[in-house]
Enzyme design. Sequence first.
Site, PDB file in Angstrom:
ATOM      1  N   TYR A   5     -12.288  -1.802  11.966  1.00 25.00           N
ATOM      2  CA  TYR A   5     -11.058  -1.273  11.969  1.00 25.00           C
ATOM      3  C   TYR A   5     -10.186  -1.801  13.152  1.00 25.00           C
ATOM      4  O   TYR A   5      -9.280  -2.267  13.104  1.00 25.00           O
ATOM      5  CB  TYR A   5     -10.931   0.058  11.744  1.00 25.00           C
ATOM      6  CG  TYR A   5      -9.627   0.697  11.466  1.00 25.00           C
ATOM      7  CD1 TYR A   5      -9.150   0.729  10.392  1.00 25.00           C
ATOM      8  CD2 TYR A   5      -8.858   1.478  12.542  1.00 25.00           C
ATOM      9  CE1 TYR A   5      -7.870   1.166  10.065  1.00 25.00           C
ATOM     10  CE2 TYR A   5      -7.675   2.076  12.344  1.00 25.00           C
ATOM     11  CZ  TYR A   5      -7.097   2.205  11.106  1.00 25.00           C
ATOM     12  OH  TYR A   5      -6.060   2.542  10.799  1.00 25.00           O
ATOM     13  N   GLY A  52       0.641  -1.181   0.054  1.00 26.36           N
ATOM     14  CA  GLY A  52       0.050  -0.137  -0.070  1.00 26.36           C
ATOM     15  C   GLY A  52       0.792   1.312  -0.049  1.00 26.36           C
ATOM     16  O   GLY A  52       0.640   2.196   0.850  1.00 26.36           O
TER      17      GLY A  52
HETATM   18  P1  NAD Z   1      -4.032   5.774   3.048  1.00 26.41           P
HETATM   19  O1  NAD Z   1      -5.267   5.723   2.457  1.00 26.41           O
HETATM   20  O2  NAD Z   1      -3.417   6.977   2.593  1.00 26.41           O
HETATM   21  O3  NAD Z   1      -3.060   4.800   2.131  1.00 26.41           O
HETATM   22  C1  NAD Z   1      -3.365   3.337   2.268  1.00 26.41           C
HETATM   23  C2  NAD Z   1      -2.776   2.747   1.441  1.00 26.41           C
HETATM   24  O4  NAD Z   1      -3.241   1.258   1.274  1.00 26.41           O
HETATM   25  C3  NAD Z   1      -3.206   3.276  -0.129  1.00 26.41           C
HETATM   26  O5  NAD Z   1      -2.020   3.301  -0.845  1.00 26.41           O
HETATM   27  C4  NAD Z   1      -3.941   2.110  -0.633  1.00 26.41           C
HETATM   28  O6  NAD Z   1      -4.198   2.106  -2.293  1.00 26.41           O
HETATM   29  C5  NAD Z   1      -3.724   0.946  -0.189  1.00 26.41           C
HETATM   30  N1  NAD Z   1      -4.328  -0.313  -0.294  1.00 26.41           N
HETATM   31  C6  NAD Z   1      -5.680  -0.384   0.172  1.00 26.41           C
HETATM   32  N2  NAD Z   1      -6.216  -1.413  -0.271  1.00 26.41           N
HETATM   33  C7  NAD Z   1      -5.333  -2.114  -0.855  1.00 26.41           C
HETATM   34  C8  NAD Z   1      -5.150  -3.575  -1.389  1.00 26.41           C
HETATM   35  N3  NAD Z   1      -6.296  -4.305  -1.133  1.00 26.41           N
HETATM   36  N4  NAD Z   1      -3.913  -4.000  -1.679  1.00 26.41           N
HETATM   37  C9  NAD Z   1      -2.910  -3.035  -1.814  1.00 26.41           C
HETATM   38  N5  NAD Z   1      -2.906  -1.875  -1.361  1.00 26.41           N
HETATM   39  C10 NAD Z   1      -4.100  -1.509  -0.763  1.00 26.41           C
HETATM   40  O7  NAD Z   1      -3.866   5.649   4.440  1.00 26.41           O
HETATM   41  P2  NAD Z   1      -2.622   5.669   5.465  1.00 26.41           P
HETATM   42  O8  NAD Z   1      -3.093   6.849   6.232  1.00 26.41           O
HETATM   43  O9  NAD Z   1      -1.447   6.182   4.666  1.00 26.41           O
HETATM   44  O10 NAD Z   1      -2.780   4.460   6.273  1.00 26.41           O
HETATM   45  C11 NAD Z   1      -1.607   3.543   5.989  1.00 26.41           C
HETATM   46  C12 NAD Z   1      -1.644   2.396   7.100  1.00 26.41           C
HETATM   47  O11 NAD Z   1      -1.414   3.107   8.433  1.00 26.41           O
HETATM   48  C13 NAD Z   1      -2.874   1.881   7.191  1.00 26.41           C
HETATM   49  O12 NAD Z   1      -2.886   0.456   7.599  1.00 26.41           O
HETATM   50  C14 NAD Z   1      -3.662   2.478   8.189  1.00 26.41           C
HETATM   51  O13 NAD Z   1      -4.815   1.760   8.959  1.00 26.41           O
HETATM   52  C15 NAD Z   1      -2.529   2.779   9.337  1.00 26.41           C
HETATM   53  N6  NAD Z   1      -2.989   4.104  10.342  1.00 26.41           N
HETATM   54  C16 NAD Z   1      -3.215   5.267   9.904  1.00 26.41           C
HETATM   55  C17 NAD Z   1      -3.322   6.061  10.836  1.00 26.41           C
HETATM   56  C18 NAD Z   1      -3.597   7.694  10.471  1.00 26.41           C
HETATM   57  O14 NAD Z   1      -3.853   8.573  11.211  1.00 26.41           O
HETATM   58  N7  NAD Z   1      -3.256   7.804   9.138  1.00 26.41           N
HETATM   59  C19 NAD Z   1      -3.230   5.852  11.999  1.00 26.41           C
HETATM   60  C20 NAD Z   1      -3.291   4.706  12.509  1.00 26.41           C
HETATM   61  C21 NAD Z   1      -2.857   3.795  11.598  1.00 26.41           C
END
Ligand code: NAD
Length: 250
Positions: A158, A12
């Site tokens: 989630y 991702g």
């Molecule tokens: P984002 O939505 O910007 O990025 C998520 C990425 O995952 C995207 O590039 C998307 O295309 C990819 N993705 C989704 N489904 C997919 C699949 N089936 N196969 C391959 N790729 C896939 O979100 P983010 O904020 O960058 O989050 C990244 C990670 O961090 C996630 O696991 C999220 O749960 C975790 N997270 C984020 C936060 C936050 O505050 N942003 C907090 C806690 C945890």
Amino acid sequence: MSHLAKTALITGASQGLGACMAKRLAKDGFSIAVNCYPSEQDIANAHEVAAACRELGAEVEVFPADVSDFAACEEMTKKVKERFSTIDVLVNNAGITKDGLLVRMSEAQFDAVTSVNYKSVFNMCRHVGAVMMRQKHGRIINISSVAGLYGNAGQFNYSASKAGIVGMTLTAAKELGPRGITVNAVAPGFIRTPMTDVLSEQVREKCLEAIPLHRFGEPEEIAGAVAFLAGDDASYISGQVLVVDGAMSM
Ligand code: NAD
């Protein structure tokens, strides 16, 4: 860049935290396997991330694959291994949200989030773990969330997926440790990315009030934690959950 560089596979990584981690690990000297969801837009974004990593001197390739698909993960693992010879670091970062209150949540909402966020970690650890066991070294870093540790109203699916990641991290650390593989999780708080950009002003303000550092985290601050766990200084750290949340969950 030397062909002897270690390789990091980040799921991702077409935007948000994954893209930032790819650039940080490229800067740290890793060759980068950029995984993205196999849609036209995500592939285009992933190629932009790859170009930025290349500018930092890294060897990079994009590997489109839906990480919720077991067979697609097996295929991708084979291709990354063929391209780079080793897979030294795996970051299970791909994730989605489909928020809603428990008693209104549809089965489809639950299944979508758990298959992308949770089953994907099994898929990738299963296939890359086998490669790392043969190599007798490796680092696995799973991206959990404070929602998985403390719960979050409106995120039943989630938080279930992110709590499950902690259990998988602990068990994989025990099973893979004897082969020199460390397995850790990073649990971010509220980080500014496209995932959180869509939240309402009201939700954002409420979160901000709960953060003693009184600001949201930046993607670089999560990428820094991942780089630490992937680097030499973390060689004896395994089975840990590193919370990076500005003391929000304290
Ligand atoms: P984002 O939505 O910007 O990025 C998520 C990425 O995952 C995207 O590039 C998307 O295309 C990819 N993705 C989704 N489904 C997919 C699949 N089936 N196969 C391959 N790729 C896939 O979100 P983010 O904020 O960058 O989050 C990244 C990670 O961090 C996630 O696991 C999220 O749960 C975790 N997270 C984020 C936060 C936050 O505050 N942003 C907090 C806690 C945890």
